[in-house]
Design a protein around this motif. Structure first.
Motif, PDB file in Angstrom:
ATOM      1  N   ASN A  28       5.428   5.159  -3.207  1.00 47.16           N
ATOM      2  CA  ASN A  28       6.638   5.719  -2.604  1.00 47.16           C
ATOM      3  C   ASN A  28       6.430   6.003  -1.120  1.00 47.16           C
ATOM      4  OD1 ASN A  28       8.056   5.564  -5.002  1.00 47.16           O
ATOM      5  ND2 ASN A  28       7.646   7.672  -5.579  1.00 47.16           N
ATOM      6  N   ASP A  29       5.279   6.554  -0.752  1.00 50.78           N
ATOM      7  CA  ASP A  29       4.982   6.790   0.655  1.00 50.78           C
ATOM      8  C   ASP A  29       4.918   5.471   1.419  1.00 50.78           C
ATOM      9  OD1 ASP A  29       4.082   8.458   2.975  1.00 50.78           O
ATOM     10  OD2 ASP A  29       2.270   7.228   2.725  1.00 50.78           O
ATOM     11  N   TYR A  30       4.296   4.471   0.808  1.00 49.01           N
ATOM     12  CA  TYR A  30       4.174   3.148   1.424  1.00 49.01           C
ATOM     13  C   TYR A  30       5.550   2.530   1.663  1.00 49.01           C
ATOM     14  CZ  TYR A  30       2.682  -1.801   1.727  1.00 49.01           C
ATOM     15  OH  TYR A  30       2.473  -3.103   2.101  1.00 49.01           O
ATOM     16  N   THR A  31       6.405   2.531   0.637  1.00 49.30           N
ATOM     17  CA  THR A  31       7.726   1.929   0.816  1.00 49.30           C
ATOM     18  C   THR A  31       8.605   2.740   1.776  1.00 49.30           C
ATOM     19  OG1 THR A  31       8.566   2.960  -1.216  1.00 49.30           O
ATOM     20  CG2 THR A  31       7.714   0.704  -1.398  1.00 49.30           C
ATOM     21  N   ASP A  32       8.430   4.063   1.812  1.00 51.39           N
ATOM     22  CA  ASP A  32       9.141   4.872   2.814  1.00 51.39           C
ATOM     23  C   ASP A  32       8.718   4.464   4.222  1.00 51.39           C
ATOM     24  OD1 ASP A  32      10.429   6.268   0.789  1.00 51.39           O
ATOM     25  OD2 ASP A  32       9.191   8.084   1.007  1.00 51.39           O
ATOM     26  N   THR A  33       7.428   4.222   4.397  1.00 58.87           N
ATOM     27  CA  THR A  33       6.920   3.779   5.706  1.00 58.87           C
ATOM     28  C   THR A  33       7.468   2.404   6.056  1.00 58.87           C
ATOM     29  OG1 THR A  33       4.902   5.091   5.476  1.00 58.87           O
ATOM     30  CG2 THR A  33       4.823   3.240   7.029  1.00 58.87           C
ATOM     31  N   GLY A  38      11.433  -0.877   9.601  1.00 53.84           N
ATOM     32  CA  GLY A  38      12.330  -2.025   9.664  1.00 53.84           C
ATOM     33  C   GLY A  38      12.107  -3.118   8.644  1.00 53.84           C
ATOM     34  N   VAL A  39      11.374  -2.844   7.581  1.00 50.90           N
ATOM     35  CA  VAL A  39      11.204  -3.847   6.535  1.00 50.90           C
ATOM     36  C   VAL A  39      12.483  -3.893   5.703  1.00 50.90           C
ATOM     37  CG1 VAL A  39       9.909  -4.440   4.436  1.00 50.90           C
ATOM     38  CG2 VAL A  39       8.703  -3.655   6.490  1.00 50.90           C
ATOM     39  N   GLU A  40      12.925  -5.099   5.411  1.00 50.12           N
ATOM     40  CA  GLU A  40      14.167  -5.300   4.670  1.00 50.12           C
ATOM     41  C   GLU A  40      13.982  -6.343   3.582  1.00 50.12           C
ATOM     42  OE1 GLU A  40      16.569  -6.574   7.990  1.00 50.12           O
ATOM     43  OE2 GLU A  40      17.445  -4.572   8.180  1.00 50.12           O
ATOM     44  N   GLU A  41      14.761  -6.210   2.526  1.00 55.08           N
ATOM     45  CA  GLU A  41      14.901  -7.185   1.448  1.00 55.08           C
ATOM     46  C   GLU A  41      13.569  -7.754   0.979  1.00 55.08           C
ATOM     47  OE1 GLU A  41      17.884  -9.966   2.731  1.00 55.08           O
ATOM     48  OE2 GLU A  41      19.314  -8.360   3.167  1.00 55.08           O
ATOM     49  N   ARG A  42      13.357  -9.041   1.154  1.00 53.05           N
ATOM     50  CA  ARG A  42      12.148  -9.727   0.680  1.00 53.05           C
ATOM     51  C   ARG A  42      10.880  -9.196   1.351  1.00 53.05           C
ATOM     52  NH1 ARG A  42      10.481 -14.640  -1.701  1.00 53.05           N
ATOM     53  NH2 ARG A  42       8.562 -15.388  -0.761  1.00 53.05           N
ATOM     54  N   GLY A  43      11.029  -8.499   2.448  1.00 53.52           N
ATOM     55  CA  GLY A  43       9.877  -7.974   3.166  1.00 53.52           C
ATOM     56  C   GLY A  43       9.028  -7.028   2.340  1.00 53.52           C
ATOM     57  N   TYR A  44       9.660  -6.271   1.421  1.00 52.92           N
ATOM     58  CA  TYR A  44       8.896  -5.372   0.555  1.00 52.92           C
ATOM     59  C   TYR A  44       7.955  -6.178  -0.335  1.00 52.92           C
ATOM     60  CZ  TYR A  44      11.952  -1.600   2.046  1.00 52.92           C
ATOM     61  OH  TYR A  44      12.622  -0.668   2.797  1.00 52.92           O
ATOM     62  N   ILE A  85      -6.505   2.327  -8.396  1.00 52.46           N
ATOM     63  CA  ILE A  85      -6.864   3.253  -7.317  1.00 52.46           C
ATOM     64  C   ILE A  85      -7.046   2.494  -6.004  1.00 52.46           C
ATOM     65  CG2 ILE A  85      -8.698   4.797  -6.504  1.00 52.46           C
ATOM     66  CD1 ILE A  85      -8.981   5.621  -9.533  1.00 52.46           C
ATOM     67  N   LEU A  86      -7.635   1.308  -6.067  1.00 53.81           N
ATOM     68  CA  LEU A  86      -7.809   0.499  -4.854  1.00 53.81           C
ATOM     69  C   LEU A  86      -6.466   0.051  -4.277  1.00 53.81           C
ATOM     70  CD1 LEU A  86     -10.940  -1.615  -5.842  1.00 53.81           C
ATOM     71  CD2 LEU A  86     -10.821   0.219  -4.132  1.00 53.81           C
ATOM     72  N   VAL A  87      -5.530  -0.309  -5.130  1.00 56.36           N
ATOM     73  CA  VAL A  87      -4.191  -0.692  -4.651  1.00 56.36           C
ATOM     74  C   VAL A  87      -3.541   0.506  -3.952  1.00 56.36           C
ATOM     75  CG1 VAL A  87      -1.839  -1.347  -5.344  1.00 56.36           C
ATOM     76  CG2 VAL A  87      -3.808  -2.570  -6.275  1.00 56.36           C
ATOM     77  N   ALA A  88      -3.625   1.679  -4.556  1.00 58.56           N
ATOM     78  CA  ALA A  88      -3.051   2.887  -3.942  1.00 58.56           C
ATOM     79  C   ALA A  88      -3.719   3.164  -2.600  1.00 58.56           C
ATOM     80  CB  ALA A  88      -3.187   4.085  -4.875  1.00 58.56           C
ATOM     81  N   ALA A  89      -5.035   3.023  -2.535  1.00 57.20           N
ATOM     82  CA  ALA A  89      -5.751   3.250  -1.271  1.00 57.20           C
ATOM     83  C   ALA A  89      -5.348   2.213  -0.228  1.00 57.20           C
ATOM     84  CB  ALA A  89      -7.260   3.217  -1.506  1.00 57.20           C
ATOM     85  N   GLY A  94      -2.539   0.830   4.583  1.00 57.42           N
ATOM     86  CA  GLY A  94      -1.533  -0.043   5.194  1.00 57.42           C
ATOM     87  C   GLY A  94      -0.434   0.766   5.858  1.00 57.42           C
ATOM     88  N   ALA A  95       0.045   1.800   5.177  1.00 54.56           N
ATOM     89  CA  ALA A  95       1.081   2.663   5.759  1.00 54.56           C
ATOM     90  C   ALA A  95       0.555   3.349   7.011  1.00 54.56           C
ATOM     91  CB  ALA A  95       1.535   3.701   4.735  1.00 54.56           C
ATOM     92  N   GLU A  96      -0.691   3.807   6.951  1.00 58.79           N
ATOM     93  CA  GLU A  96      -1.293   4.466   8.110  1.00 58.79           C
ATOM     94  C   GLU A  96      -1.393   3.497   9.294  1.00 58.79           C
ATOM     95  OE1 GLU A  96      -5.763   5.588   8.495  1.00 58.79           O
ATOM     96  OE2 GLU A  96      -4.739   7.265   7.483  1.00 58.79           O
ATOM     97  N   ARG A  97      -1.832   2.256   9.030  1.00 55.35           N
ATOM     98  CA  ARG A  97      -1.931   1.238  10.088  1.00 55.35           C
ATOM     99  C   ARG A  97      -0.559   0.933  10.680  1.00 55.35           C
ATOM    100  NH1 ARG A  97      -5.308  -3.208  11.613  1.00 55.35           N
ATOM    101  NH2 ARG A  97      -6.798  -2.639  10.003  1.00 55.35           N
ATOM    102  N   ILE A  98       0.436   0.783   9.823  1.00 58.43           N
ATOM    103  CA  ILE A  98       1.798   0.470  10.285  1.00 58.43           C
ATOM    104  C   ILE A  98       2.306   1.569  11.208  1.00 58.43           C
ATOM    105  CG2 ILE A  98       4.198   0.287   9.491  1.00 58.43           C
ATOM    106  CD1 ILE A  98       2.975  -1.230   6.986  1.00 58.43           C
ATOM    107  N   ARG A  99       2.091   2.818  10.800  1.00 59.40           N
ATOM    108  CA  ARG A  99       2.533   3.940  11.648  1.00 59.40           C
ATOM    109  C   ARG A  99       1.731   4.004  12.946  1.00 59.40           C
ATOM    110  NH1 ARG A  99       2.847   6.541   6.415  1.00 59.40           N
ATOM    111  NH2 ARG A  99       0.738   7.355   6.712  1.00 59.40           N
ATOM    112  N   HIS A 100       0.416   3.898  12.858  1.00 54.53           N
ATOM    113  CA  HIS A 100      -0.458   4.034  14.025  1.00 54.53           C
ATOM    114  C   HIS A 100      -0.209   2.921  15.052  1.00 54.53           C
ATOM    115  CE1 HIS A 100      -4.012   5.103  16.336  1.00 54.53           C
ATOM    116  NE2 HIS A 100      -4.320   3.813  16.344  1.00 54.53           N
TER     117      HIS A 100
END
Length: 136
Positions: A28-33, A38-44, A85-89, A94-100
């Motif tokens: 949920n945090d990842y998809t919120d990020t 600006g990710v849309e449709e197929r981008g997820y 657990i690895l997927v969650a990490a 990934g979310a952290e990199r996208i934001r940073h």
């Protein structure tokens, strides 16, 4: 880690502290990020494929096929605990990199997701290769 795929299904435990519940919160945090960047449709889907490809060397349909799962089956519901657990990490990184890095858009966020997952994979493989043999 590509040969670490385990075809055995696991029981889904949605207890608040279970790995699957934790992975749902991370997702949920990842998809919120992704949405905020600006990710849309197929981008997820592309971003998720970046996670799976970077981490396991396979896209979701290849993971499903290797595990004998149907085409619409949720891969996460059939991952062993360590892989889940690895997927969650990977999604958290990934979310952290996208934001940073202030990544924007489908392709840019998918690449960032792949890079974070790939780096995590390398770290896991390095740890596994550096282990001493068991003393029997």
């Amino acid at each position: 880690m590509t040969n670490a795929i385990d075809p055995r299904p696991r029981r889904i435990n949605l207890d608040h502290n279970s790995p699957r519940a934790h992975s749902i919160r991370a997702r949920n945090d990842y998809t919120d990020t992704l949405k905020a960047h600006g990710v849309e449709e197929r981008g997820y889907m592309d971003c998720t494929e970046g996670i799976y490809t970077g981490l396991f060397g396979r896209k979701s349909h290849e993971i499903r096929q290797a595990r004998g799962l149907g085409p619409r089956t949720n891969v996460r519901d059939h991952l062993p605990e360590v892989e889940l657990i690895l997927v969650a990490a990977a999604e958290a990184l990934g979310a952290e990199r996208i934001r940073h890095e202030k990544r924007v858009g489908n392709g840019d966020c998918a690449l960032a997701s792949y890079l974070s997952a790939s780096n995590l994979r390398k770290a896991v493989e390095a740890d596994r290769q550096s282990r001493s043999p068991a003393n029997d």
